[in-house]
Scaffold this active site. Structure first.
Site, PDB file in Angstrom:
ATOM      1  N   GLU A  33       0.817  -1.208   0.000  1.00  0.00           N
ATOM      2  CA  GLU A  33       0.000   0.000   0.000  1.00  0.00           C
ATOM      3  C   GLU A  33       0.858   1.268   0.000  1.00  0.00           C
ATOM      4  O   GLU A  33       0.532   2.244  -0.677  1.00  0.00           O
ATOM      5  CB  GLU A  33      -0.940   0.002   1.213  1.00  0.00           C
ATOM      6  CG  GLU A  33      -2.038  -1.045   1.147  1.00  0.00           C
ATOM      7  CD  GLU A  33      -2.954  -0.878  -0.051  1.00  0.00           C
ATOM      8  OE1 GLU A  33      -3.115   0.259  -0.538  1.00  0.00           O
ATOM      9  OE2 GLU A  33      -3.511  -1.890  -0.517  1.00  0.00           O
ATOM     10  N   TYR A 116      -6.016   6.195   4.691  1.00  0.00           N
ATOM     11  CA  TYR A 116      -6.184   5.209   3.621  1.00  0.00           C
ATOM     12  C   TYR A 116      -5.410   3.924   3.924  1.00  0.00           C
ATOM     13  O   TYR A 116      -5.951   2.815   3.852  1.00  0.00           O
ATOM     14  CB  TYR A 116      -5.726   5.798   2.281  1.00  0.00           C
ATOM     15  CG  TYR A 116      -5.547   4.762   1.217  1.00  0.00           C
ATOM     16  CD1 TYR A 116      -6.645   4.254   0.529  1.00  0.00           C
ATOM     17  CD2 TYR A 116      -4.280   4.253   0.911  1.00  0.00           C
ATOM     18  CE1 TYR A 116      -6.492   3.275  -0.436  1.00  0.00           C
ATOM     19  CE2 TYR A 116      -4.115   3.277  -0.048  1.00  0.00           C
ATOM     20  CZ  TYR A 116      -5.226   2.800  -0.723  1.00  0.00           C
ATOM     21  OH  TYR A 116      -5.064   1.817  -1.665  1.00  0.00           O
ATOM     22  N   ASP A 134      -9.613   6.354  -1.768  1.00  0.00           N
ATOM     23  CA  ASP A 134      -8.512   6.913  -2.558  1.00  0.00           C
ATOM     24  C   ASP A 134      -9.093   7.504  -3.834  1.00  0.00           C
ATOM     25  O   ASP A 134     -10.312   7.630  -3.987  1.00  0.00           O
ATOM     26  CB  ASP A 134      -7.459   5.846  -2.848  1.00  0.00           C
ATOM     27  CG  ASP A 134      -7.951   4.758  -3.802  1.00  0.00           C
ATOM     28  OD1 ASP A 134      -9.179   4.718  -4.091  1.00  0.00           O
ATOM     29  OD2 ASP A 134      -7.127   3.956  -4.267  1.00  0.00           O
TER      30      ASP A 134
END
Length: 344
Positions: A33, A116, A134
């Site tokens: 990520e 996020y 996102d």
């Protein structure tokens, strides 16, 4: 329509097979990520594989030398991600014994992990029903549900988060989050999406109202600053050169670069010569860039020139090319090094 059911069905039929989707290991999910922030999957995947090979566990990353971490990151950009990754790995090892916090709120306390990323780890690793929001999620929800709020405003993120949470099946938060991000990446793309092949074509607000190109709404414009960088490539009798670590805060912190003269505009050789700071006798100065190099960052455009300065004698703190190429450089500088010294 049953948005989540249709979305997850589409995902299971169309998803890309990616290594971080075959694990619930929070370290590997966290790594992926962070790498994929502001980065396309095709670009990020080789870096992910290199990192997991070099640092298979959070302990390996925590114990690594920062320069090795930055060298492996070279070319991905946004280097603060790599420095935060390294620092956070050390915190997880030394404070938590190598065990990641298992919930969204505690994950948020870690450096470099924002809303996020915390949501992604919490849902993918620990099945916590918290939505990821996102750019892909903004786009999908704005278009399908006709949300015209300005996504550059912080309050808008809460609006989208609440909608995503309402749509999320609480027993499948991981699948839902993966699905909506993948749908935005593959189907509901920013420009010229193939709406006739979309599973939501009958119910999509933006398609029905012909607002595909207008949604999501983003009104705030990023101010771009122009900077003029003149890099000095010193060369002495032993073919050594000079580099230094960029220690000041800002772009490329802790990466290496050549001696830099920053100017207010493009300058000629005479202006560069006046600003040189070297004790050796200068033999010659040659501009190595015969066309302008513009390196675009998120908030800055760097106009870059390279100047070869040949000197007599040996450079104090001179470094060989062999040693230089092992150091982490901004990719625009490393590309120059590869071309100038035929380094592969």
């Amino acid at each position: 329509m049953n948005f989540s059911k249709q979305l997850i069905k589409w995902y299971l039929e169309n998803k890309r097979e990616l290594p971080w989707r075959n694990t619930t290991n929070p370290y590997l999910i966290w790594l992926s990520e962070i790498m994929l922030q502001q980065t396309r999957v095709a670009q990020g995947l080789p870096y992910y594989l290199a990192f997991t090979n070099a640092f298979p566990t959070v302990f390996d990353l925590a114990n690594a030398n920062e320069e090795k971490v930055l060298k492996l990151w070279q070319g991905l950009g946004y280097y603060s991600r790599a420095r935060n990754l390294h620092l956070t790995a050390q915190i997880i090892v030394h404070k938590f014994g190598g065990v990641f916090p298992n919930n969204y709120n505690d994950l948020l306390e870690l450096k470099g992990i924002g809303e996020y990323t915390a949501a992604a780890i919490a849902s993918f690793s620990f099945q916590e029903p918290v939505p990821v929001v996102d750019g892909n999620v903004f786009r999908v929800l704005a278009r399908v549900f006709g949300i015209e709020s300005d996504i550059s405003l912080s309050k808008t993120k809460n609006e989208f988060s609440q909608l995503a949470f309402q749509l999320m099946p609480t027993k499948q938060p991981d699948l839902f989050n993966q699905a909506i991000m993948e749908f935005g990446a593959l189907q509901c793309v920013p420009k010229n999406p193939n709406c006739q092949e979309c599973i939501f074509k009958q119910s999509c607000f933006a398609l029905q109202k012909k607002q595909i190109e207008k949604l999501p709404v983003k009104l705030k414009k990023i101010k771009i600053v122009k900077r003029y960088f003149n890099y000095i490539i010193y060369s002495d009798s032993a073919q050594n050169t000079l580099v230094k670590k960029r220690t000041e805060r800002g772009i490329w912190h802790n990466l290496y670069e050549f001696p830099l003269i920053e100017t207010q505009k493009n300058e000629n050789v005479e202006a560069i010569k006046v600003n040189l700071n070297i004790k050796n006798t200068i033999v010659s100065i040659t501009e190595l860039t015969h066309h302008e190099i513009i390196h675009k960052l998120s908030h800055q455009h760097l106009n870059i020139k390279f100047w070869r300065v040949t000197v007599n004698g040996a450079l104090q703190d001179g470094i060989s090319v062999k040693k230089m190429v092992t150091l982490p450089f901004p990719i625009v500088l490393f590309n120059f090094i590869e071309k100038e010294w035929n380094v592969l």
